[in-house]
Design a protein around this motif. Sequence first.
Motif, PDB file in Angstrom:
ATOM      1  N   VAL A 156     -26.481 -78.282   0.724  1.00  0.00           N
ATOM      2  CA  VAL A 156     -25.758 -78.562   1.963  1.00  0.00           C
ATOM      3  C   VAL A 156     -25.733 -77.302   2.831  1.00  0.00           C
ATOM      4  O   VAL A 156     -25.732 -76.200   2.286  1.00  0.00           O
ATOM      5  N   PRO A 157     -25.707 -77.415   4.155  1.00  0.00           N
ATOM      6  CA  PRO A 157     -25.839 -78.673   4.880  1.00  0.00           C
ATOM      7  C   PRO A 157     -27.213 -79.313   4.672  1.00  0.00           C
ATOM      8  O   PRO A 157     -28.218 -78.617   4.582  1.00  0.00           O
ATOM      9  N   ALA A 158     -27.230 -80.660   4.593  1.00  0.00           N
ATOM     10  CA  ALA A 158     -28.462 -81.411   4.337  1.00  0.00           C
ATOM     11  C   ALA A 158     -29.247 -81.565   5.636  1.00  0.00           C
ATOM     12  O   ALA A 158     -28.674 -81.942   6.665  1.00  0.00           O
ATOM     13  N   ASP A 159     -30.545 -81.267   5.600  1.00  0.00           N
ATOM     14  CA  ASP A 159     -31.365 -81.513   6.793  1.00  0.00           C
ATOM     15  C   ASP A 159     -32.081 -82.866   6.644  1.00  0.00           C
ATOM     16  O   ASP A 159     -31.880 -83.568   5.661  1.00  0.00           O
ATOM     17  N   GLU A 160     -32.911 -83.211   7.604  1.00  0.00           N
ATOM     18  CA  GLU A 160     -33.516 -84.548   7.631  1.00  0.00           C
ATOM     19  C   GLU A 160     -34.533 -84.761   6.507  1.00  0.00           C
ATOM     20  O   GLU A 160     -34.922 -85.897   6.244  1.00  0.00           O
ATOM     21  N   ALA A 161     -34.990 -83.666   5.870  1.00  0.00           N
ATOM     22  CA  ALA A 161     -35.967 -83.808   4.782  1.00  0.00           C
ATOM     23  C   ALA A 161     -35.283 -84.081   3.444  1.00  0.00           C
ATOM     24  O   ALA A 161     -35.942 -84.298   2.424  1.00  0.00           O
ATOM     25  N   THR A 162     -33.964 -84.096   3.424  1.00  0.00           N
ATOM     26  CA  THR A 162     -33.207 -84.373   2.188  1.00  0.00           C
ATOM     27  C   THR A 162     -33.565 -85.776   1.674  1.00  0.00           C
ATOM     28  O   THR A 162     -33.636 -86.717   2.486  1.00  0.00           O
ATOM     29  N   PRO A 163     -33.797 -85.937   0.366  1.00  0.00           N
ATOM     30  CA  PRO A 163     -34.135 -87.272  -0.148  1.00  0.00           C
ATOM     31  C   PRO A 163     -33.053 -88.303   0.170  1.00  0.00           C
ATOM     32  O   PRO A 163     -31.857 -87.991   0.121  1.00  0.00           O
ATOM     33  N   ILE A 164     -33.508 -89.494   0.509  1.00  0.00           N
ATOM     34  CA  ILE A 164     -32.586 -90.604   0.793  1.00  0.00           C
ATOM     35  C   ILE A 164     -32.100 -91.147  -0.547  1.00  0.00           C
ATOM     36  O   ILE A 164     -32.920 -91.581  -1.372  1.00  0.00           O
ATOM     37  N   ALA A 165     -30.794 -91.091  -0.792  1.00  0.00           N
ATOM     38  CA  ALA A 165     -30.252 -91.511  -2.093  1.00  0.00           C
ATOM     39  C   ALA A 165     -28.853 -92.090  -1.903  1.00  0.00           C
ATOM     40  O   ALA A 165     -27.863 -91.523  -2.358  1.00  0.00           O
ATOM     41  N   PRO A 166     -28.759 -93.239  -1.213  1.00  0.00           N
ATOM     42  CA  PRO A 166     -27.427 -93.793  -0.916  1.00  0.00           C
ATOM     43  C   PRO A 166     -26.646 -94.167  -2.178  1.00  0.00           C
ATOM     44  O   PRO A 166     -27.246 -94.543  -3.179  1.00  0.00           O
ATOM     45  N   LEU A 167     -25.307 -94.058  -2.089  1.00  0.00           N
ATOM     46  CA  LEU A 167     -24.449 -94.416  -3.224  1.00  0.00           C
ATOM     47  C   LEU A 167     -23.710 -95.728  -2.973  1.00  0.00           C
ATOM     48  O   LEU A 167     -22.865 -96.119  -3.762  1.00  0.00           O
ATOM     49  N   SER A 168     -23.994 -96.378  -1.846  1.00  0.00           N
ATOM     50  CA  SER A 168     -23.305 -97.636  -1.531  1.00  0.00           C
ATOM     51  C   SER A 168     -24.281 -98.606  -0.872  1.00  0.00           C
ATOM     52  O   SER A 168     -25.274 -98.177  -0.263  1.00  0.00           O
ATOM     53  N   PRO A 169     -23.988 -99.917  -0.964  1.00  0.00           N
ATOM     54  CA  PRO A 169     -24.824-100.904  -0.259  1.00  0.00           C
ATOM     55  C   PRO A 169     -24.877-100.620   1.248  1.00  0.00           C
ATOM     56  O   PRO A 169     -25.919-100.821   1.876  1.00  0.00           O
ATOM     57  N   TYR A 170     -23.785-100.139   1.821  1.00  0.00           N
ATOM     58  CA  TYR A 170     -23.779 -99.785   3.245  1.00  0.00           C
ATOM     59  C   TYR A 170     -24.869 -98.751   3.546  1.00  0.00           C
ATOM     60  O   TYR A 170     -25.647 -98.894   4.487  1.00  0.00           O
ATOM     61  N   GLY A 171     -24.949 -97.712   2.716  1.00  0.00           N
ATOM     62  CA  GLY A 171     -25.965 -96.668   2.912  1.00  0.00           C
ATOM     63  C   GLY A 171     -27.367 -97.222   2.673  1.00  0.00           C
ATOM     64  O   GLY A 171     -28.319 -96.875   3.384  1.00  0.00           O
ATOM     65  N   ALA A 172     -27.490 -98.122   1.666  1.00  0.00           N
ATOM     66  CA  ALA A 172     -28.801 -98.725   1.371  1.00  0.00           C
ATOM     67  C   ALA A 172     -29.278 -99.560   2.561  1.00  0.00           C
ATOM     68  O   ALA A 172     -30.466 -99.563   2.902  1.00  0.00           O
ATOM     69  N   ALA A 173     -28.350-100.259   3.215  1.00  0.00           N
ATOM     70  CA  ALA A 173     -28.716-101.082   4.381  1.00  0.00           C
ATOM     71  C   ALA A 173     -29.190-100.199   5.534  1.00  0.00           C
ATOM     72  O   ALA A 173     -30.186-100.504   6.202  1.00  0.00           O
ATOM     73  N   LYS A 174     -28.500 -99.092   5.758  1.00  0.00           N
ATOM     74  CA  LYS A 174     -28.908 -98.178   6.842  1.00  0.00           C
ATOM     75  C   LYS A 174     -30.292 -97.602   6.529  1.00  0.00           C
ATOM     76  O   LYS A 174     -31.142 -97.485   7.415  1.00  0.00           O
TER      77      LYS A 174
END
Length: 315
Positions: free
Chosen positions: A132-150
Amino acid sequence: MADPIRIVVTGGAGFIGSHVVDALIERGNVVGIVDSLVTGNRENLNPRAEFFEVDICDAEALAGVLASFKPQVVDHHAAQISVALSSRDPAADALTNVVGSLQVLEASRAAGVEHLVFASTGGALYGDPEVVPADEATPIAPLSPYGAAKASVETYLRMYHDTYGFSYTALRYANVFGPRQTPEGEAGVVAIFTNRMLKGETPVIFGDGDQQRDFVYVGDVAQANVEAIERRLQGAYNVGTGVASSVNEVTRELTNACGFEGIVEYAEERPGEVRRVTLDAAKLTRETGWQWQVGLAEGLALTVGHQKARANRPG
Ligand SMILES: NC(=O)c1ccc[n+]([C@@H]2O[C@H](COP(=O)([O-])OP(=O)(O)OC[C@H]3O[C@@H](n4cnc5c(N)ncnc54)[C@H](O)[C@@H]3O)[C@@H](O)[C@H]2O)c1
């Protein structure tokens, strides 16, 4: 000043969308709002915008609005915003946040829209990032369905870009706070605690309160939308401050701003809660000169002032 742009803002009766509408109109643009008012509020509607009470899942009605208003840009903020609800009912979340967003993309493509801005999330997309702070190259790893949808909508946007040459900006917000926020959503802690403290009720912190977030003021987020639209930014951009604030710190600041004299309670941590995330918005700053302007203490004072004025309004 540049030529006015015709822009449809979905979710423009909501918290962030209404500030985006205000900023775009302030710049001399012509704005239409699409909102079903499911969580949005008529009071937030800018009177200089044209309002269409339409659900984004209603493909026909949406196509009708875009055909008549003829926007050059669609700024897509309409969404189901409760992370907790997305965990309880992921399919319901996906109906609005994935299928509804696809309706917006398809209607935009059919109507010859030149550019689309999507309100994405850094807070829920990166999960618990190692750095952190996370930049745009940070792996996408959502912890919620809301994040998975985005994340899923961002994948569609990349595909629309690569396959159809569709132009878009995905703005990945940190925890947005400020006036007009309702007590749900990702940064609900500010809205909920302000509300409770002003009523003299006990705020409840889930976990130890040391979880860290990046709180970005809604006016700064609206300005990022202006930059994305005017410069037709392409791809994903973080919108945050990079500053880590714990929930305990926010609570202390709010206690002062509200003049709250009660106690704060602690309850068990909720599952799927991100421990620590802040966003690196250097890419947006480098390419547009955007900088956040309003820090946490100032923003909280503005939020509390607005909430007090609202509570004291007659009727
Ligand atoms: N608040 C945050 O911290 C945050 C962080 C990251 C991303 N976002 C995203 O920003 C956007 C705006 O969030 P907000 O906090 O202003 O929430 P909000 O609930 O205040 O705004 C959402 C708006 O969308 C409307 N809406 C919902 N479903 C709709 C539908 N099916 N058809 C038409 N309109 C519909 C609601 O009536 C409301 O006016 C959302 O896409 C959200 O996921 C918010």
